[in-house]
Write a protein that holds these residues in place. Structure first.
Motif, PDB file in Angstrom:
ATOM      1  N   GLU A 122      -8.775  20.462  -6.347  1.00 54.51           N
ATOM      2  CA  GLU A 122      -7.588  20.283  -6.140  1.00 54.51           C
ATOM      3  C   GLU A 122      -7.947  18.025  -6.356  1.00 54.51           C
ATOM      4  N   GLN A 123      -9.139  17.646  -6.766  1.00 56.45           N
ATOM      5  CA  GLN A 123      -9.046  16.399  -7.261  1.00 56.45           C
ATOM      6  C   GLN A 123      -8.400  16.164  -8.637  1.00 56.45           C
TER       7      GLN A 123
ATOM      8  N   SER B 261      -5.353  16.701  -9.967  1.00 59.81           N
ATOM      9  CA  SER B 261      -4.519  15.655  -9.579  1.00 59.81           C
ATOM     10  C   SER B 261      -4.594  14.864 -10.289  1.00 59.81           C
TER      11      SER B 261
ATOM     12  N   THR C 144      -6.941  10.031  -5.783  1.00 57.95           N
ATOM     13  CA  THR C 144      -8.199  11.414  -4.958  1.00 57.95           C
ATOM     14  C   THR C 144      -8.906  10.864  -5.623  1.00 57.95           C
TER      15      THR C 144
ATOM     16  N   HIS D  17      -7.138   7.113   0.401  1.00 55.43           N
ATOM     17  CA  HIS D  17      -6.518   8.593   0.140  1.00 55.43           C
ATOM     18  C   HIS D  17      -7.249   9.204  -0.069  1.00 55.43           C
ATOM     19  N   ALA D  18      -8.595   9.386  -0.715  1.00 61.66           N
ATOM     20  CA  ALA D  18      -9.106  10.487  -1.110  1.00 61.66           C
ATOM     21  C   ALA D  18      -9.568  11.253   0.558  1.00 61.66           C
TER      22      ALA D  18
ATOM     23  N   PHE E 282      -6.392  12.815   1.359  1.00 56.59           N
ATOM     24  CA  PHE E 282      -6.631  14.383   0.490  1.00 56.59           C
ATOM     25  C   PHE E 282      -7.323  15.057   0.788  1.00 56.59           C
TER      26      PHE E 282
ATOM     27  N   ARG F 173      -6.743  16.648   4.144  1.00 57.67           N
ATOM     28  CA  ARG F 173      -5.684  17.738   4.784  1.00 57.67           C
ATOM     29  C   ARG F 173      -5.849  19.227   3.932  1.00 57.67           C
TER      30      ARG F 173
END
Length: 815
Positions: free
Chosen positions: A35-36, A39, A160, A209-210, A213, A216
């Motif tokens: 996902e990172q 993004s 991310t 934020h990472a 992220f 979540r």
């Protein structure tokens, strides 16, 4: 030397890199990395486009500079690198595959690519250093602003993946700072400070934020798993669960009955449909108390949980048995919000209820004599004091209540000479005589209880007066002094009785019991086989107690207290797992005094705190010299918890001795948990944080309650020696021990059996899966100097057992 330095640098970089990567479960690490990267790929066109545009603008701005060619080459490199990035983005979009994870190597490659791009931008400030007049104008400021913008742009695009964002922005920040710091221009210095601030903000924002992220993603994954589990449970509930489903309409009549519920009711499923649930079930009891009937709960139209109801199981016309059900339900409403009934689950808890009743009896009654135990006695005394013991001036009736304390004279000699089984049978017979005599003379006004050992107590409320109490005491002494026939032995013992009467002899229940006990000591001091009423002046006894107190106060200073150690033996290989520290007093005239003769006095006189602290420090210091696999157990007094210094004392003892916390085991008695349990729980939790182990000693002797085993963080329960001594002759006690051992396994608690004196007892306890043994069969309490030889002897025995087992295997193979 270079190899060591390289290793240190590598470890340092690895630790730093680990801090930059948000912590996620190993099973999800590949998914999070995917996902990172995805993004970042989504932002790649914007990122690469920005690099191209800004590189062109910077190149154009530098056309008038003396280094036009260098800047042009630099811009071409940046643009080429950006185009390569776009090419990779297009290739990734065209690539088809079912990959849902990315390896750490893939992430490292993204970080490296970002770092290379950052290094290209880091060259720009160096090329624009104001070394010539042509560059001494606004160009450095422009470059600083461009670098700040690129740092922000990169931080946004690589948000991310903080490792990539920092790898990208750090070279640019360092390059610009070097140029600005060497410019000699105060304005450029200020730009350098702003650049540092910008870099820090971007780095911190990326890290934060990472983490959000990743959290979540983990939360979403867990939620999806929970949904799948719930769906599976709901689909398989009726087929595989032990509970069953039921539904009623708004009037309380059954509209749905599962097959398991019909089986639990002992009737056909069709016969239950339409029957009111409140008629099927009897009286209901909620966790907060009884209710009139189940229909009362239905009328409230509110959810209820764990409501216990009685039900007669079996078809009509046959002998029906009473069972107990536990019901939980929620109200059901239609789309218009109209109440349509209840839907819920139920379970047959008859066996659990019967087990709880047996456990409750075990908690309130003595296993051996079946008399009420100390807990029941204290409750009865408290009630007697409230109802009759208080003076009229304090709201009492003035009728008074009385306590008789008694113990058996010469019982210890019988126990020592004839053995514990004979002593136990003698206690049973004496208890029966005592109960019968009290019932004859005071009836329901008297409660007989066994406090422990050969100590008994009787509470009489209301008090029949001194004359009647004296007659009762004389009858008790006379009955208990008659001969006993125990397993072919003719046994003679006696009894002594102490009496205290409220409200004359005490101001509270505890004082009444204490004064009755003082009167008992006076009766024993006067020659035994007698009774005495409490008197305010008992000079001889008080002087003896005072002399003992003074000696005990000096015992620590004179180094008269000693620690003996009794081994704890593993039930599997019979290896030594540790030792229990046992206190002894080496009195100059009394000789070696056992703790039973002075610990209670030390608690009353407030000396137990200093003694307990000494025992703790000495036990830790001694155990620190043992092999690392051996633990040490230390008994704690409730008074040590009352002071509030226990946790700091344990922490200091561990630190001073160097003993590993997991090697220290602290034993408490169940009586501790009756007083200020919140404070006790807080201290026990703090001790657990230190890493030490907590054990409940003498489990089952007086206050046993299952609530203690989940409210307090115990690691071990120790079965009292009285159970072990009589388990072979009493199947009920053996069943109780087997239940306790199973309870320990279920709650992940170690179980130690005390008082193991015969191989037969050891085998039976091993079959019950007790973890460790303690008793004279394996070793008596010994001074610390005897421990090394004991360990060597134990090791030799283990080796012999191993050799015998090996020879047995070879013989079996040969045969």
């Amino acid at each position: 030397m270079r190899k060591v330095a390289s290793t240190l640098i590598h470890r340092g970089l690895s630790a730093l890199y680990a801090r930059l990567v948000p912590h996620v479960p190993e099973a999800m690490a590949g998914r999070v990395r995917m996902e990172q990267v995805q993004s970042i790929l989504r932002m790649t066109p914007v990122m690469m486009g920005a690099n191209i545009v800004i590189a062109v603008l910077v190149g154009a701005a530098g056309l008038a500079s003396p280094h036009t060619i260098v800047l042009t080459v630099w811009a071409a490199l940046v643009i080429s690198y950006a185009l390569l990035g776009l090419r990779g983005w297009f290739a990734a979009r065209r690539r088809k595959g079912g990959k849902s994870t990315v390896s750490q190597h893939g992430v490292n490659r993204v970080v490296l690519q970002a770092g290379l791009l950052g290094c290209l931008w880091a060259i720009l400030p160096i090329l624009t250093m104001p070394r010539e007049q042509g560059f001494a104008g606004a160009m450095p400021m422009l470059v600083a602003c461009v670098i700040a913008g690129m740092i922000g742009c990169g931080g946004f695009a690589l948000l991310t993946l903080p490792a990539a964002a920092i790898a990208y922005s750090t070279p640019m920040a360092l390059g610009a700072l070097w140029v600005l710091a060497t410019s000699g221009d105060p304005v450029l210095y200020a730009l350098g400070g702003l650049l540092i601030f910008c870099h820090l903000v971007v780095s911190v924002s990326c890290l934060a934020h990472a983490k959000i992220f990743a959290d979540r993603l983990v939360a979403a994954e867990e939620l999806e798993k929970q949904k799948q589990v719930v769906s599976l449970l709901l689909s398989d509930f009726e087929e595989g669960a032990s509970d069953w489903l039921w539904e009623v309409d708004a009037a309380g009549a059954l509209t749905y009955v599962s097959d398991r519920m019909a089986a639990a009711a002992g009737v056909d499923k069709a016969g239950l449909i339409g029957q009111p649930m409140s008629e099927l079930c009897g009286a209901a009891e909620t966790p907060t108390g009884p209710v009139a009937a189940l229909s009362a709960l239905f009328a409230e139209q509110k959810a209820f949980r764990d409501v216990t109801v009685s039900i007669a199981v079996g078809p009509d016309g046959e002998t029906r048995q009473t069972h107990w059900w536990s019901l939980s339900a929620k109200p059901v409403h239609d789309l218009n919000g109209v109440f349509t009934g209840f839907r819920g689950v139920g379970a047959d808890i008859t066996q659990a209820r019967e087990d709880q009743a047996r456990i409750s009896r075990l908690a309130h009654y003595d296993v051996l004599t079946q008399l009420p135990n100390r807990l029941s006695f204290l409750q009865a005394l408290s009630k007697a004091w409230t109802d009759h013991g208080k003076p009229r001036s304090k709201g009492g009736t003035g009728a008074g209540c009385a306590v008789l304390c008694l113990d058996l004279d010469h019982f210890k000699g019988v126990n020592d000479s004839l053995g514990h089984p004979i002593g136990d049978d003698l206690l049973i017979q004496a208890s029966a005589r005592l109960r019968d005599r009290v019932d004859d003379l005071v009836g329901d006004d008297g409660l007989v209880s066994r406090l422990g050992g050969d100590e008994f107590a009787v509470v009489v409320a209301p008090s029949p007066g001194h004359a009647a109490l004296g007659e009762l005491a004389r009858a008790i002494v006379s009955d208990l002094s008659l001969p006993y026939a125990v397993r072919g032995h003719h046994v003679l013992i006696g009894a002594s009785v102490g009496i205290a009467v409220a409200p004359f002899d005490a101001d509270d229940p505890d004082g009444l019991l204490k004064n009755a006990d003082l009167a008992l000591y006076r009766a024993k001091g006067d020659g035994r086989g007698a009774y005495r009423f409490f008197e305010t002046a008992m000079d001889i006894w008080a002087q003896e107690r005072r002399a003992l107190e003074l000696d005990l106060r000096d015992a620590l200073a004179k180094d008269e207290l000693k620690l003996f150690f009794q081994p704890l033996i593993g039930s599997g290989e019979h290896e030594v797992t540790g030792f229990e520290a046992l206190l002894r007093w080496q009195h100059p005239t009394r000789g070696l005094v056992a703790p039973a003769d002075f610990i209670e006095c030390a608690e009353q006189w407030g000396l137990i705190g200093a003694i307990g602290e000494w025992v703790l420090f000495e036990a830790c210091r001694t155990a620190a010299t043992w092999p690392s696999h051996l633990s040490v157990a230390v008994n704690l007094s409730p008074n040590q918890f009352a002071t509030g210094d226990l946790v700091s004392q344990v922490r200091k003892a561990l630190k001073v001795s160097g003993l590993a916390p997991e090697r220290l085991e602290l034993e408490i008695t169940e009586g501790l948990l009756l007083h200020d349990s919140a404070k006790t729980l807080k201290q026990l939790a703090a001790l657990k944080v230190l890493g030490v182990k907590i054990a409940m000693d003498d489990f089952g002797t007086g206050y046993s309650s299952l609530a203690y085993l989940w409210r307090f963080p115990f690691d071990k329960i120790k079965i009292d020696r009285s159970f072990v001594a009589e388990m072979q002759d009493n199947t009920a006690i053996a069943d109780i021990l087997r239940t306790v051992a199973l309870l320990g396994q279920t709650l992940n608690l170690k179980v130690t059996a005390e008082g193991v004196e015969t191989p037969a007892q050891a085998r039976l306890l091993a079959d019950m899966r007790c973890d460790t043994f303690q008793g004279f069969l394996y070793g008596r309490p010994m001074p610390v100097g005897d421990i090394p030889s004991f360990l060597l002897s134990n090791m030799a025995q283990q080796m012999r057992r191993g050799d015998e087992g090996h020879e047995g295997e070879e013989a079996a193979v040969a045969g």
